[in-house]
Design a protein around this motif. Structure first.
Motif, short mmCIF file in Angstrom:
data_model
loop_
_atom_site.label_atom_id
_atom_site.label_comp_id
_atom_site.label_asym_id
_atom_site.label_seq_id
_atom_site.Cartn_x
_atom_site.Cartn_y
_atom_site.Cartn_z
N THR A 185 0.80 -1.21 0.15
CA THR A 185 0.00 -0.36 -0.25
C THR A 185 0.45 1.38 0.21
O THR A 185 0.32 2.42 -0.51
CB THR A 185 -0.69 -0.38 1.06
N GLU A 198 -5.96 10.89 -0.59
CA GLU A 198 -6.39 9.33 -1.24
C GLU A 198 -5.42 8.64 -0.87
O GLU A 198 -6.00 7.50 -0.60
CB GLU A 198 -6.18 10.02 -2.98
N ILE A 202 -5.29 5.20 0.89
CA ILE A 202 -4.80 4.14 1.12
C ILE A 202 -3.31 3.27 2.02
O ILE A 202 -3.49 2.10 1.89
CB ILE A 202 -4.03 4.74 -0.78
N SER A 205 -5.84 2.07 4.16
CA SER A 205 -6.90 0.90 4.10
C SER A 205 -5.85 -0.49 4.09
O SER A 205 -6.34 -1.29 4.23
CB SER A 205 -7.33 1.15 2.58
N ILE A 209 -7.79 -4.10 5.07
CA ILE A 209 -7.43 -5.41 3.80
C ILE A 209 -6.99 -6.22 4.73
O ILE A 209 -7.73 -7.12 3.95
CB ILE A 209 -6.83 -4.15 2.86
N LEU A 256 -10.40 -0.71 -4.68
CA LEU A 256 -10.42 0.60 -3.73
C LEU A 256 -10.62 1.35 -4.36
O LEU A 256 -10.76 2.86 -4.67
CB LEU A 256 -10.05 0.56 -2.34
#
Length: 288
Positions: A185, A198, A202, A205, A209, A256
């Motif tokens: 990531t 953004e 990420i 996340s 995830i 995503l």
């Protein structure tokens, strides 16, 4: 810079060899071999920024090199070898800043930060993280199994089923997945062209995830226990699912990012309007 980095590699040959040995023998950190390669690739992708050098900020580079040397001396004195790779990264960070100033700091900082993914977590920190991850994985997997109609209850880190049980041991906590996917990531956040928020989303996340991929793995094993038998379930849990977890997590990350591209599309650059053009629609520079 090449001469300085070469000398640094020679000086840290022993610690780097020890680090590579851990990468080769500990599955949790087998991604460490790829971390330096991606750091170099990231430097190459941002090479245009290296054309600019500045005189300010050199003192920060020198300070990082000195701090790295002090950290290595402390690691040797305290017999804490895991601090030596950290001191190596500090020296690596200081060299480009020492040469190119603050301009090269902007060029090199993503690559330097990414190098920390090659350093194994300290044992006490890994233990503090794996415990809560085990509990989360157990509870969420039990809920998923109950939701799809499989009789399941959890007791501690064990999921009891009709035809057996699944033990969510420390190795199945998902810590390995979290560490490796965190590197992925970070790499994705560095490479995409998007707003700062953004990139931050990420990065954040990585945790949900990675947990989701581990939960899907455990739930699939429980479902196989009930429908296909214990032998097939053990094969899925230890072999097949272990290989599929990372591709599944990457697929979720790609979903995503695709959702971001739909909800927040980047507007294409339109034709540039010359300064001083008329608002009545006449072409600038046209003769009457």
């Amino acid at each position: 810079m090449g001469i300085l980095l070469g000398g640094l590699l020679i000086a840290y040959a022993g610690p780097l060899q020890t680090l590579a040995h851990r990468w080769a023998n500990e599955a949790d950190y087998s991604h460490g071999f790829l971390v330096p390669l991606f750091s170099v690739y990231l430097l190459w992708q941002r090479r245009d920024m290296a054309r600019v050098r500045s005189a300010d900020g050199w003192w920060l580079g020198g300070g990082l090199v000195v701090l790295g040397a002090i950290a290595r001396l402390a690691a040797a004195y305290l017999s804490y070898p895991l601090a030596e790779p950290v001191s190596f990264i500090l020296c690596v960070a200081g060299i480009p800043i020492l040469i190119g100033g603050s301009a090269w700091l902007k060029w090199a900082w993503p690559s330097v930060l990414f190098l920390f993914f090659m350093v194994p977590l300290p044992g006490f920190l890994a233990g503090q993280i794996s415990g809560p991850l085990q509990r989360i994985a157990t509870d969420c997997s039990t809920w998923v199994l109950q939701t799809i109609g499989v009789p399941a209850t959890s007791q501690g880190n064990i999921i009891w089923l009709t035809n057996g049980k699944i033990g969510v041991v420390e190795a199945c906590s998902g810590l390995r997945m979290l560490v490796a996917f965190g590197a992925i990531t970070f790499a994705a956040a560095c490479l995409i062209r998007g707003a700062l928020w953004e990139r931050i989303v990420i990065l954040v996340s990585a945790v949900p995830i990675a947990i989701a991929a581990n939960v899907i793995r455990i739930a699939a094993t429980g479902l196989a226990h009930e429908t296909l038998g214990a032998e097939v379930a053990d094969w899925i849990f230890h072999d097949l699912a272990g290989w599929l977890m990372m591709p599944l997590a990457v697929l979720l990350l790609a979903g995503l990012m695709y959702l971001f591209s739909i909800l927040f599309p980047t507007l294409p650059e339109g034709p540039q309007i010359a300064r001083g053009s008329s608002r009545t629609g006449t072409v600038p520079g046209a003769s009457s």
